[in-house]
Motif scaffolding. Structure first.
Motif, PDB file in Angstrom:
ATOM      1  N   TYR A 177       0.848  -1.188   0.000  1.00 58.34           N
ATOM      2  CA  TYR A 177       0.000   0.000   0.000  1.00 58.34           C
ATOM      3  C   TYR A 177       0.884   1.238   0.000  1.00 58.34           C
ATOM      4  O   TYR A 177       1.689   1.437   0.910  1.00 58.34           O
TER       5      TYR A 177
ATOM      6  N   VAL B   9       0.982   5.068   0.698  1.00 56.69           N
ATOM      7  CA  VAL B   9       0.207   6.107   1.370  1.00 56.69           C
ATOM      8  C   VAL B   9       1.030   7.388   1.361  1.00 56.69           C
ATOM      9  O   VAL B   9       2.233   7.359   1.116  1.00 56.69           O
TER      10      VAL B   9
ATOM     11  N   LEU C 180      -6.527   6.298   6.662  1.00 55.08           N
ATOM     12  CA  LEU C 180      -5.584   6.727   5.629  1.00 55.08           C
ATOM     13  C   LEU C 180      -6.039   6.285   4.253  1.00 55.08           C
ATOM     14  O   LEU C 180      -6.506   5.150   4.081  1.00 55.08           O
TER      15      LEU C 180
ATOM     16  N   VAL D 203      -5.274   4.863   0.826  1.00 56.25           N
ATOM     17  CA  VAL D 203      -4.237   4.131   0.109  1.00 56.25           C
ATOM     18  C   VAL D 203      -4.202   4.668  -1.308  1.00 56.25           C
ATOM     19  O   VAL D 203      -5.212   4.695  -2.000  1.00 56.25           O
TER      20      VAL D 203
ATOM     21  N   VAL E 173      -2.029   0.311  -4.903  1.00 50.81           N
ATOM     22  CA  VAL E 173      -2.058  -1.061  -4.399  1.00 50.81           C
ATOM     23  C   VAL E 173      -1.302  -1.949  -5.371  1.00 50.81           C
ATOM     24  O   VAL E 173      -1.578  -1.933  -6.566  1.00 50.81           O
TER      25      VAL E 173
END
Lengths: 326, 326
Positions: free
Chosen positions: A22, A24, A33, A35, A38
């Motif tokens: 992920y 962030v 949060l 993401v 991915v």
């Protein structure tokens, strides 16, 4: 470098994972949060070893127990990557390992990834037996066998010993890079090579002293022991001596992502069985360092390996010309 | 409480999730953490609303677009929970929402969960159309429709307006609790009720002033507006007036997990359509507070709802005896 097809390595991952990454902005603990990105792929230290073996020009087959919702994705990912595999169907669900990679440093992480490792599924007695038999069946051509990573919850010393001994009896050298009690079990089971880092050695043997730690493993029955120490390099110990057979390190540290360095080391040690220690350790240092230069584990650029090999310093060599697998 | 079968609610989750909960000892940022426990279930705010509607004695059907590896698990989980559903098959993969719940407070999280929300899959024009048609088809009996949560990436105002208008044209009151631009789109599309909290209202309208914020939504076309304010309670505004039709709050705060409180409020508002505002808001406060007492979102104990209803204070009631859905 090994030539194609010359070295065959069977890379076992007893506790594989579906590796999710992920991206962030920042890891703000206690918050919700977003993401931003991915990514997911088949993971587990043995999968990384298998990939690096092929990057080094060898042939590898990945063996792992997989079940549950993510198993098809795991299989499909290996296939798409051109990674030969024998996946053992089990009831328990393949675990996820989620790496949270921040774009910017958060209040406490210094910008480093935070990894969430699920424990993994318990294997039944039958399933463990199937895993052993599958590995032995794929080892008919007597490859080098690597066993890497954590052991599934519920793995006993008896199960692990059965795995190591069955493969050795099939004529395969067995190299183990397993965490926790598995390191001691590998020593006791007579694995041909074990590769702890300094922290793992200290945790398993109860001493931070390198010589005493190696002696403790040897007393249990360890054969070759390669101890890695990050930027300080590695040292190889042959049975019967706590003086290293060889040491090697890079002339200056490389910077990047160290998560795959240990698996790269295992791949290099596997493909170089039978060569002099100094040569093995040089390849291992170069491959490990090449892995640090890659953003993800399980990748090395062969050009980097070649280039870095010129920067390896071998020290205090008390060379045992051949290693014990001969 | 509504009697069984008397109120039917269609609960739409445009951007559902597979909710995963990781129990860890502590969230130590930048480290590799052992996950001690893993729980997973079908998630998304509309799923929570649907569950609470049934806890309140109503009938609900959950409608959501799902695809990819986790879709079968999502469907199976709703079925196991006895939650009627119409799941729309789409190509994109159902997203995960991972809540990391620490046993002990870490350096920065005060012991609060850290939630990692994947963005979710983009729906094609055809898939969005199928979602709308599926919802309309399941709305043949003219249920109250709730639309909850985030909108999938790529959702346009045109798509969202088509959803709201198609359902209203089918004879259904449409209640929206959507984040981001969706709140304004819901107002413009003429949703019968929108339910922002104070933060969402301020973010969408650019003003922290309650009256001005409500006026802004009404200027866009909003019908009923219910503004929630945590422990301070809620206020309902009917079209044409920025003086609240009713307010309600609990006599004293309850403590627990507030994550499902908003969805519980949506459920209560949906099952109480047609009743006087004071009664609706009392049920909504009681249901919301009952949700706080539960460790997970989407659950309320009807006994708690009954008990907490006695603790609701309705204030400054300028009651519009019937709400606009009549």
């Amino acid at each position: 470098m090994t030539g194609p097809g010359q070295v065959r390595v069977l890379c076992l991952t007893p506790n594989p994972a579906w590796d999710v990454t992920y991206g962030v902005d920042r890891l703000d603990p206690g918050e919700a949060l977003r993401v931003r990105s991915v990514a997911a792929r088949a993971g587990g230290k043995g999968v990384n070893v298998a990939r690096v073996v092929r990057a080094l020009g060898g042939d590898s087959v990945a063996v792992a127990p997989v079940g549950g919702l993510l198993a098809p994705a795991f299989a499909a990912d290996l296939e798409a990557a051109g990674q030969p595999a024998s996946l053992v169907p089990v009831a328990g669900a393949l675990r996820q390992a989620v790496a949270v990679v921040p774009e910017h440093a958060g209040p406490d992480d210094g910008g480093h990834p935070t990894v969430l490792n699920e424990p993994g599924a318990v294997l039944s007695e039958e399933e463990w037996g199937l895993l052993v038999r599958t590995a032995v069946a794929r080892a008919a051509d007597r490859p080098v066998v690597t066993i890497s990573g954590s052991l599934p919850p519920g793995t006993t010393q008896a199960r692990f010993t059965d795995l190591v001994r069955s493969l050795r009896e099939a004529g395969c050298p067995v190299h183990a890079d397993v965490s926790g009690p598995g390191l001691l079990w590998a020593a006791e089971a007579g694995a041909d090579l074990i590769k702890p880092n300094r922290a793992e050695l200290a945790e398993a043997t109860g001493t931070h002293d390198l010589t005493q730690g190696v002696a403790a493993l040897q007393a249990l029955g360890a054969r070759d022991v390669v101890v890695t120490d990050g930027e300080k390099g590695l040292a190889a110990f042959a049975p019967g001596s706590t003086a290293p057979a060889a040491r090697a390190r890079l002339d200056a540290p490389v910077h990047g992502n160290p998560t795959g360095a240990g698996d790269a080391a295992m791949a290099a040690l596997a493909v170089s069985v039978g060569r002099p220690w100094a040569e093995r350790l040089a390849l291992t240092v170069a491959t490990s360092a090449a892995a640090v230069l890659q953003p993800v584990a399980g990748e090395v650029d062969p050009e980097d390996v070649r280039r870095l090999a010129d920067r390896v310093l071998t020290e205090n060599v008390n060379d045992t010309p051949r290693t014990t697998e001969d």
